[in-house]
Write a protein that holds these residues in place. Sequence first.
Motif, PDB file in Angstrom:
ATOM      1  N   ASN A 187      11.603   7.965  19.046  1.00  0.00           N
ATOM      2  CA  ASN A 187      11.433   8.162  17.606  1.00  0.00           C
ATOM      3  C   ASN A 187      11.907   6.954  16.819  1.00  0.00           C
ATOM      4  O   ASN A 187      11.344   6.611  15.777  1.00  0.00           O
ATOM      5  N   CYS A 188      12.947   6.271  17.311  1.00  0.00           N
ATOM      6  CA  CYS A 188      13.449   5.085  16.623  1.00  0.00           C
ATOM      7  C   CYS A 188      12.491   3.921  16.777  1.00  0.00           C
ATOM      8  O   CYS A 188      12.319   3.114  15.873  1.00  0.00           O
ATOM      9  N   ALA A 189      11.848   3.811  17.947  1.00  0.00           N
ATOM     10  CA  ALA A 189      11.028   2.638  18.231  1.00  0.00           C
ATOM     11  C   ALA A 189       9.627   2.738  17.657  1.00  0.00           C
ATOM     12  O   ALA A 189       9.020   1.742  17.320  1.00  0.00           O
ATOM     13  N   ALA A 190       9.103   3.934  17.548  1.00  0.00           N
ATOM     14  CA  ALA A 190       7.698   4.098  17.196  1.00  0.00           C
ATOM     15  C   ALA A 190       7.444   3.797  15.724  1.00  0.00           C
ATOM     16  O   ALA A 190       8.181   4.232  14.855  1.00  0.00           O
ATOM     17  N   GLU A 191       6.378   3.016  15.472  1.00  0.00           N
ATOM     18  CA  GLU A 191       5.936   2.776  14.106  1.00  0.00           C
ATOM     19  C   GLU A 191       5.104   3.969  13.656  1.00  0.00           C
ATOM     20  O   GLU A 191       4.258   4.467  14.393  1.00  0.00           O
ATOM     21  N   VAL A 192       5.342   4.429  12.448  1.00  0.00           N
ATOM     22  CA  VAL A 192       4.595   5.571  11.937  1.00  0.00           C
ATOM     23  C   VAL A 192       3.169   5.131  11.639  1.00  0.00           C
ATOM     24  O   VAL A 192       2.935   4.219  10.839  1.00  0.00           O
ATOM     25  N   PHE A 193       2.213   5.746  12.298  1.00  0.00           N
ATOM     26  CA  PHE A 193       0.801   5.436  12.089  1.00  0.00           C
ATOM     27  C   PHE A 193       0.003   6.695  12.361  1.00  0.00           C
ATOM     28  O   PHE A 193       0.200   7.362  13.379  1.00  0.00           O
ATOM     29  N   ASN A 194      -0.870   7.034  11.458  1.00  0.00           N
ATOM     30  CA  ASN A 194      -1.714   8.215  11.603  1.00  0.00           C
ATOM     31  C   ASN A 194      -3.051   7.964  10.924  1.00  0.00           C
ATOM     32  O   ASN A 194      -3.295   6.872  10.387  1.00  0.00           O
ATOM     33  N   LEU A 195      -3.937   8.955  10.944  1.00  0.00           N
ATOM     34  CA  LEU A 195      -5.270   8.771  10.378  1.00  0.00           C
ATOM     35  C   LEU A 195      -5.225   8.485   8.880  1.00  0.00           C
ATOM     36  O   LEU A 195      -6.035   7.693   8.367  1.00  0.00           O
ATOM     37  N   LYS A 196      -4.284   9.089   8.183  1.00  0.00           N
ATOM     38  CA  LYS A 196      -4.180   8.855   6.746  1.00  0.00           C
ATOM     39  C   LYS A 196      -3.814   7.403   6.457  1.00  0.00           C
ATOM     40  O   LYS A 196      -4.429   6.744   5.597  1.00  0.00           O
ATOM     41  N   ILE A 197      -2.830   6.869   7.183  1.00  0.00           N
ATOM     42  CA  ILE A 197      -2.430   5.475   7.011  1.00  0.00           C
ATOM     43  C   ILE A 197      -3.554   4.547   7.474  1.00  0.00           C
ATOM     44  O   ILE A 197      -3.830   3.509   6.849  1.00  0.00           O
ATOM     45  N   PHE A 198      -4.218   4.912   8.548  1.00  0.00           N
ATOM     46  CA  PHE A 198      -5.356   4.160   9.085  1.00  0.00           C
ATOM     47  C   PHE A 198      -6.417   3.980   7.989  1.00  0.00           C
ATOM     48  O   PHE A 198      -6.893   2.868   7.729  1.00  0.00           O
ATOM     49  N   LYS A 199      -6.792   5.067   7.354  1.00  0.00           N
ATOM     50  CA  LYS A 199      -7.791   5.014   6.280  1.00  0.00           C
ATOM     51  C   LYS A 199      -7.334   4.125   5.129  1.00  0.00           C
ATOM     52  O   LYS A 199      -8.113   3.310   4.603  1.00  0.00           O
ATOM     53  N   GLU A 200      -6.085   4.260   4.717  1.00  0.00           N
ATOM     54  CA  GLU A 200      -5.573   3.464   3.599  1.00  0.00           C
ATOM     55  C   GLU A 200      -5.653   1.972   3.897  1.00  0.00           C
ATOM     56  O   GLU A 200      -6.018   1.169   3.023  1.00  0.00           O
ATOM     57  N   LYS A 201      -5.316   1.593   5.125  1.00  0.00           N
ATOM     58  CA  LYS A 201      -5.367   0.180   5.493  1.00  0.00           C
ATOM     59  C   LYS A 201      -6.802  -0.324   5.540  1.00  0.00           C
ATOM     60  O   LYS A 201      -7.096  -1.440   5.087  1.00  0.00           O
ATOM     61  N   LEU A 202      -7.721   0.467   6.078  1.00  0.00           N
ATOM     62  CA  LEU A 202      -9.119   0.052   6.137  1.00  0.00           C
ATOM     63  C   LEU A 202      -9.705  -0.090   4.738  1.00  0.00           C
ATOM     64  O   LEU A 202     -10.476  -1.025   4.459  1.00  0.00           O
ATOM     65  N   ASP A 203      -9.364   0.835   3.844  1.00  0.00           N
ATOM     66  CA  ASP A 203      -9.832   0.726   2.454  1.00  0.00           C
ATOM     67  C   ASP A 203      -9.347  -0.571   1.817  1.00  0.00           C
ATOM     68  O   ASP A 203     -10.116  -1.290   1.163  1.00  0.00           O
ATOM     69  N   LYS A 204      -8.074  -0.868   2.008  1.00  0.00           N
ATOM     70  CA  LYS A 204      -7.493  -2.061   1.396  1.00  0.00           C
ATOM     71  C   LYS A 204      -8.143  -3.337   1.927  1.00  0.00           C
ATOM     72  O   LYS A 204      -8.391  -4.287   1.170  1.00  0.00           O
ATOM     73  N   LEU A 205      -8.448  -3.362   3.216  1.00  0.00           N
ATOM     74  CA  LEU A 205      -8.987  -4.569   3.832  1.00  0.00           C
ATOM     75  C   LEU A 205     -10.483  -4.759   3.585  1.00  0.00           C
ATOM     76  O   LEU A 205     -10.938  -5.886   3.352  1.00  0.00           O
ATOM     77  N   TYR A 206     -11.261  -3.674   3.618  1.00  0.00           N
ATOM     78  CA  TYR A 206     -12.716  -3.828   3.684  1.00  0.00           C
ATOM     79  C   TYR A 206     -13.477  -3.375   2.439  1.00  0.00           C
ATOM     80  O   TYR A 206     -14.663  -3.700   2.306  1.00  0.00           O
ATOM     81  N   GLN A 207     -12.840  -2.658   1.522  1.00  0.00           N
ATOM     82  CA  GLN A 207     -13.532  -2.336   0.276  1.00  0.00           C
ATOM     83  C   GLN A 207     -13.912  -3.598  -0.503  1.00  0.00           C
ATOM     84  O   GLN A 207     -15.006  -3.646  -1.083  1.00  0.00           O
ATOM     85  N   PRO A 208     -13.045  -4.648  -0.550  1.00  0.00           N
ATOM     86  CA  PRO A 208     -13.469  -5.870  -1.246  1.00  0.00           C
ATOM     87  C   PRO A 208     -14.718  -6.502  -0.641  1.00  0.00           C
ATOM     88  O   PRO A 208     -15.584  -6.994  -1.374  1.00  0.00           O
TER      89      PRO A 208
END
Length: 400
Positions: free
Chosen positions: A243-264
């Motif tokens: 739990n300490c080592a794992a980076e929090v990543f899920n489908l919601k965060i995945f979508k947010e990052k893709l929107d930020k990168l590829y909507q432009p």
Amino acid sequence: MQTTRTIPTNETERLASLFKLDLDYTALNDTFKDLSFLAAKITETEISLISFIDSYTQWIVSRFGLEIYQTPIDDTVCQFTLGEEDHLEIEDLSKDQRFVTKDFIGEPMNLKYYLGVPLKSSNGLNIGSLCVIDNKLHGKLSDEKIEQLKIIARQIIARINDASSIRSLQNQLRLQTDTYKKVAHDIRGPIAGIIGLADMIANDTDEYHKDELQNMVGMMGKSGQSVLDLADEILRSSLDKLNCAAEVFNLKIFKEKLDKLYQPQAFNKQINLDIKVNIAFETIQIKKDKLMQISGNLISNAIKFTPNNGNIKVQLDLFLETNQKTLIMQVQDSGQGLSQEAINEILKGTAESSNGTIGEKGYGFGLPMVRKLLNELNGEMSIESKIGQGSCFHIKIPSV
């Protein structure tokens, strides 16, 4: 007139070196903002940019003096820095035939001076650039200042490699944790059985009257309980470490990052990019490993081959089994479409590059890199398409 760089024979290896680092282009500004600031101050220029360059895009991960986050590779000066061993210096961009038609030469930017230092991966391949830019004429930099920029460039890569090493250690910890959990699980059952048997013998006083036997059984029970407690401790400890080592990543965060990168990118072609997730599973934690690179190449490819005012739909979902989560991703576009022959060539890795709908240069490396990354993750790709009716790429990645 050459407006795009000559593609080196080791371009596949260059991209592989970049994707191996598994960079999150949305989360690096804080890591490098001191270095981009320092580069501008050392050279007394108005602008400094730190970027990584894939087969489609220059991703500007840190910036000073210019709010820019990405640009198509064909519209960059840094694409030519990739071909340099040491550095690239251009005293007047407006007089260089490679850039006379580019927007950044005219109003409002009026860029003049450029110096770029390539960022080299651990195996010596150029994967990005540190550049300084000015909107006024600027004399050649001294050898001392260029050397200082090279030191900054090496520091950028050092920080990237440190972060990559940390992720590697975290992955090793996860593997170790899985081993601990398996060992603890495997020994719990047999030891619990020994304790139960010991209790039965110890409590059956009608059959066992000898104090010595009961003492031995008691010792058996205490020993078994001790090992059982150890198994429980292993489980608790390993879960805490995970739990300490794992980076929090899920489908919601995945979508947010893709929107930020590829909507432009989509906006530049007036394309409607619609990214959706299954909200029932959007907060379930998954591994981030290579997902941004795989999805990014597929979306960039879809944008390239979808005409202006077209549509791209991305669907992110999970298939849950008892011991495994499988990522399901679909990238569907309303673009040119593919023949069955072209689909077969893509899946075999023999497809040749072609230009996009508005003449974007095709280098032919995006989809092969997707195949390579999927192979590393034991993933699968299938394609549905018809000429003139768009394409749909289906991706499955197990054990996320």
